[in-house]
Design a protein around this motif. Structure first.
Motif, PDB file in Angstrom:
ATOM      1  N   LYS A  43       0.840  -1.188   0.000  1.00  0.00           N
ATOM      2  CA  LYS A  43       0.000   0.000   0.000  1.00  0.00           C
ATOM      3  C   LYS A  43       0.881   1.246   0.000  1.00  0.00           C
ATOM      4  O   LYS A  43       1.700   1.449   0.902  1.00  0.00           O
ATOM      5  N   VAL A  44       0.732   2.091  -1.027  1.00  0.00           N
ATOM      6  CA  VAL A  44       1.494   3.328  -1.123  1.00  0.00           C
ATOM      7  C   VAL A  44       0.532   4.498  -0.950  1.00  0.00           C
ATOM      8  O   VAL A  44      -0.277   4.797  -1.828  1.00  0.00           O
ATOM      9  N   SER A  45       0.599   5.137   0.201  1.00  0.00           N
ATOM     10  CA  SER A  45      -0.246   6.294   0.477  1.00  0.00           C
ATOM     11  C   SER A  45       0.612   7.556   0.421  1.00  0.00           C
ATOM     12  O   SER A  45       1.756   7.525  -0.014  1.00  0.00           O
ATOM     13  N   MET A  46       0.044   8.673   0.851  1.00  0.00           N
ATOM     14  CA  MET A  46       0.756   9.948   0.767  1.00  0.00           C
ATOM     15  C   MET A  46       0.453  10.805   1.992  1.00  0.00           C
ATOM     16  O   MET A  46      -0.538  10.581   2.687  1.00  0.00           O
ATOM     17  N   ALA A  47       1.326  11.770   2.235  1.00  0.00           N
ATOM     18  CA  ALA A  47       1.103  12.770   3.274  1.00  0.00           C
ATOM     19  C   ALA A  47       1.062  14.149   2.621  1.00  0.00           C
ATOM     20  O   ALA A  47       1.892  14.471   1.783  1.00  0.00           O
ATOM     21  N   PHE A  48       0.104  14.924   3.004  1.00  0.00           N
ATOM     22  CA  PHE A  48      -0.139  16.274   2.500  1.00  0.00           C
ATOM     23  C   PHE A  48       0.853  17.223   3.161  1.00  0.00           C
ATOM     24  O   PHE A  48       0.874  17.364   4.383  1.00  0.00           O
ATOM     25  N   ARG A  49       1.714  17.899   2.362  1.00  0.00           N
ATOM     26  CA  ARG A  49       2.765  18.769   2.918  1.00  0.00           C
ATOM     27  C   ARG A  49       2.572  20.190   2.391  1.00  0.00           C
ATOM     28  O   ARG A  49       3.168  20.597   1.389  1.00  0.00           O
ATOM     29  N   PRO A  50       1.728  21.005   3.061  1.00  0.00           N
ATOM     30  CA  PRO A  50       1.368  22.336   2.534  1.00  0.00           C
ATOM     31  C   PRO A  50       2.212  23.487   3.070  1.00  0.00           C
ATOM     32  O   PRO A  50       1.759  24.638   3.101  1.00  0.00           O
ATOM     33  N   ASP A  51       3.450  23.231   3.475  1.00  0.00           N
ATOM     34  CA  ASP A  51       4.252  24.275   4.109  1.00  0.00           C
ATOM     35  C   ASP A  51       4.453  25.496   3.211  1.00  0.00           C
ATOM     36  O   ASP A  51       4.532  26.628   3.695  1.00  0.00           O
ATOM     37  N   LYS A  52       4.539  25.285   1.895  1.00  0.00           N
ATOM     38  CA  LYS A  52       4.748  26.418   0.992  1.00  0.00           C
ATOM     39  C   LYS A  52       3.544  27.363   0.988  1.00  0.00           C
ATOM     40  O   LYS A  52       3.677  28.534   0.631  1.00  0.00           O
ATOM     41  N   ALA A  53       2.386  26.860   1.378  1.00  0.00           N
ATOM     42  CA  ALA A  53       1.210  27.714   1.487  1.00  0.00           C
ATOM     43  C   ALA A  53       1.125  28.403   2.848  1.00  0.00           C
ATOM     44  O   ALA A  53       0.300  29.303   3.040  1.00  0.00           O
ATOM     45  N   ILE A  54       1.987  27.999   3.767  1.00  0.00           N
ATOM     46  CA  ILE A  54       2.010  28.572   5.111  1.00  0.00           C
ATOM     47  C   ILE A  54       3.079  29.653   5.230  1.00  0.00           C
ATOM     48  O   ILE A  54       2.856  30.700   5.832  1.00  0.00           O
ATOM     49  N   PHE A  55       4.237  29.427   4.625  1.00  0.00           N
ATOM     50  CA  PHE A  55       5.398  30.295   4.822  1.00  0.00           C
ATOM     51  C   PHE A  55       5.265  31.580   4.010  1.00  0.00           C
ATOM     52  O   PHE A  55       5.898  31.782   2.972  1.00  0.00           O
TER      53      PHE A  55
END
Length: 468
Positions: free
Chosen positions: A180-192
């Protein structure tokens, strides 16, 4: 004491018979759930076959790069344009000098576990090992998917930007690949918001969402859009990498004005940046609770210290270090804000400074409210702490102040397909901790029960914690 003929032998790192039994009878049999890494989904989906060991082992590995630089090796042999075999020769030359650095252990575990090579790597045997490993890597038996399968990986979770269309994850989901290959949402560029490239990034995000992001409200709309999209594609985790948590007080009017100021090209104060980042983080954390996700926070890295080399070869190339940020008060405020609203989702806190271990271990206990086993986790030793001493310190702090029995265990946090023996490394260290306590009379000789705890930490706790 008898010295085994092989360096990485069956009882490597296991100091007594109790540790040996715990590892061989319990820990070693558990499948791997690697719930945070930076593997490229494209390479998994295409089942990439690497041409040689330098491409899979040295390319992108800033741990190795830092060691080579320290030894005085020129950058052209590290990130430069010399041939792959020349880079490998320089790494092989470096390896004997890495003794007492985890790279020495990892290097020889990976050569053994993937390629059956038990020789100690050095400059003299570099060419032989290069050709032997590269010959194997060029076969289907050593493709990306097969490398994962041979390490008994059950599931893994990559790290992906909100802009990512996730086509590679969809391809894998529709394939017959058993992991099973899932993902993690990494929105740091929308925060900084302090980044010079912030508005340009929002333009790209808006195009993906078909939303014109020209206000704080439309930014929130876009992020909700992408969280929903990721969720539809099987995402159940997010991930953030911060120096420290953002938990400043703010008002809606303030945050909207801060966005407009940035949008108009004006310079923000440090206070304005922190208020805005706190607002976006709180909004996102509310979304994570709504969607039932696990949120991960990697805290404490001081990045891009060498500005000259940053300008020359870019970020994530080995110029980061441990930071000494004040963590407790902002982390407490953030967790308390979400908990007070009854919107604190499952949370993992990773610490990158050993001086903060006890604080982190005590902090998670403030917000484990009995609703979920191990709801707030003190994550495994991260980055500069994912070595023997760092992992031991983290587990000792968690044991002393919390419950290590509820711990969700190890992850690679790696960009390399050859990094999965780090789970074995962790498991051996874990079993040795318990084994020494049994031998010292600090724990009972109840191998059945302690073996169960070991299996839980290695696999079952994570299996229960994550919804993949």
């Amino acid at each position: 004491m008898h010295q085994p003929s092989r360096f990485i032998h069956d009882n490597f790192l296991l100091e007594n018979a109790y540790a040996e039994e715990l590892y061989h009878e319990y820990a070693s049999k558990m499948p791997i759930i690697d719930y945070h890494n930076h593997l490229p989904p494209l390479q998994i989906a295409e089942n990439k076959i690497f041409e040689n060991i330098s491409q899979i082992w040295i390319s992108g590995d800033h741990y190795k790069w830092r060691a080579m630089r320290t030894l005085g090796i020129d950058e052209r042999y590290i990130t430069g344009s010399v041939s792959d075999i020349e880079k490998f020769r320089k790494w092989a030359y470096t390896v004997p000098y890495t003794m007492r650095n985890p790279l020495y252990h990892w290097t020889h575990m990976e050569l053994d576990r993937y390629f059956g090579i038990t020789d100690l790597l050095n400059a003299e045997n570099a060419d032989t090992i290069y050709h032997k490993t590269s010959e194997k890597l060029q076969t289907e038996a050593f493709s990306c998917q097969q490398l994962l399968s041979r390490m008994n990986v059950e599931s893994l979770c990559t790290t992906d930007d909100p802009i990512d269309p996730l086509e590679h994850h969809r391809k894998l989901a529709d394939s017959d690949f058993q992991i099973k290959v899932s993902m993690a949402f990494r929105p740091d560029k929308a925060i900084f918001i302090g980044m010079d490239s912030y508005i340009a990034y929002l333009e790209n995000l808006g195009e993906v969402c078909d939303i014109s992001i020209d206000s704080f409200d439309t930014l929130c709309d876009a992020l909700r859009n992408r969280v929903a999209y990721f969720h539809e594609n099987g995402c159940r985790l997010c991930d953030h990498g911060f120096e420290h948590m953002y938990a400043e007080d703010f008002s809606e009017t303030e945050v909207k004005a801060i966005f407009r100021k940035k949008y108009d090209g004006l310079t923000l104060s440090e206070e304005e940046v922190l208020k805005f980042q706190s607002a976006i983080l709180q909004f996102l954390s509310t979304l994570y609770y709504e969607f039932g996700w696990v949120q991960q926070f990697h805290l404490g890295a001081l990045r891009n210290n060498n500005s000259r080399m940053l300008d020359k070869i870019g970020p994530d190339t080995g110029w980061d270090s441990i930071g000494d940020f004040q963590q407790a008060s902002s982390l407490s405020r953030f967790l308390n804000t979400m908990d007070r609203q009854n919107k604190l989702t499952k949370t993992i806190i990773y610490n990158n400074n050993p001086t903060d271990n006890n604080m982190m271990a005590s902090m998670i206990g403030n917000f484990n409210d009995g609703s979920i086993k191990g709801k707030v986790q003190f994550g495994s030793g991260w980055w500069f702490m994912d070595q023997k001493e760092g992992m031991t310190d983290q587990m000792n702090a968690l044991s002393n102040i919390g419950l290590i029995s509820s711990f969700i265990g190890m992850l690679t946090d790696s960009r390399s397909f050859l990094s999965f023996p780090r789970h074995e490394y962790f498991r051996r260290i874990l079993c040795n901790l318990f084994g020494k306590d049994i031998q010292n009379g600090e724990l009972p000789n109840d191998m059945t029960w302690i073996g169960k705890l070991i299996e839980d930490i290695c696999y079952h706790n994570a299996k229960e914690y994550f919804d993949f």
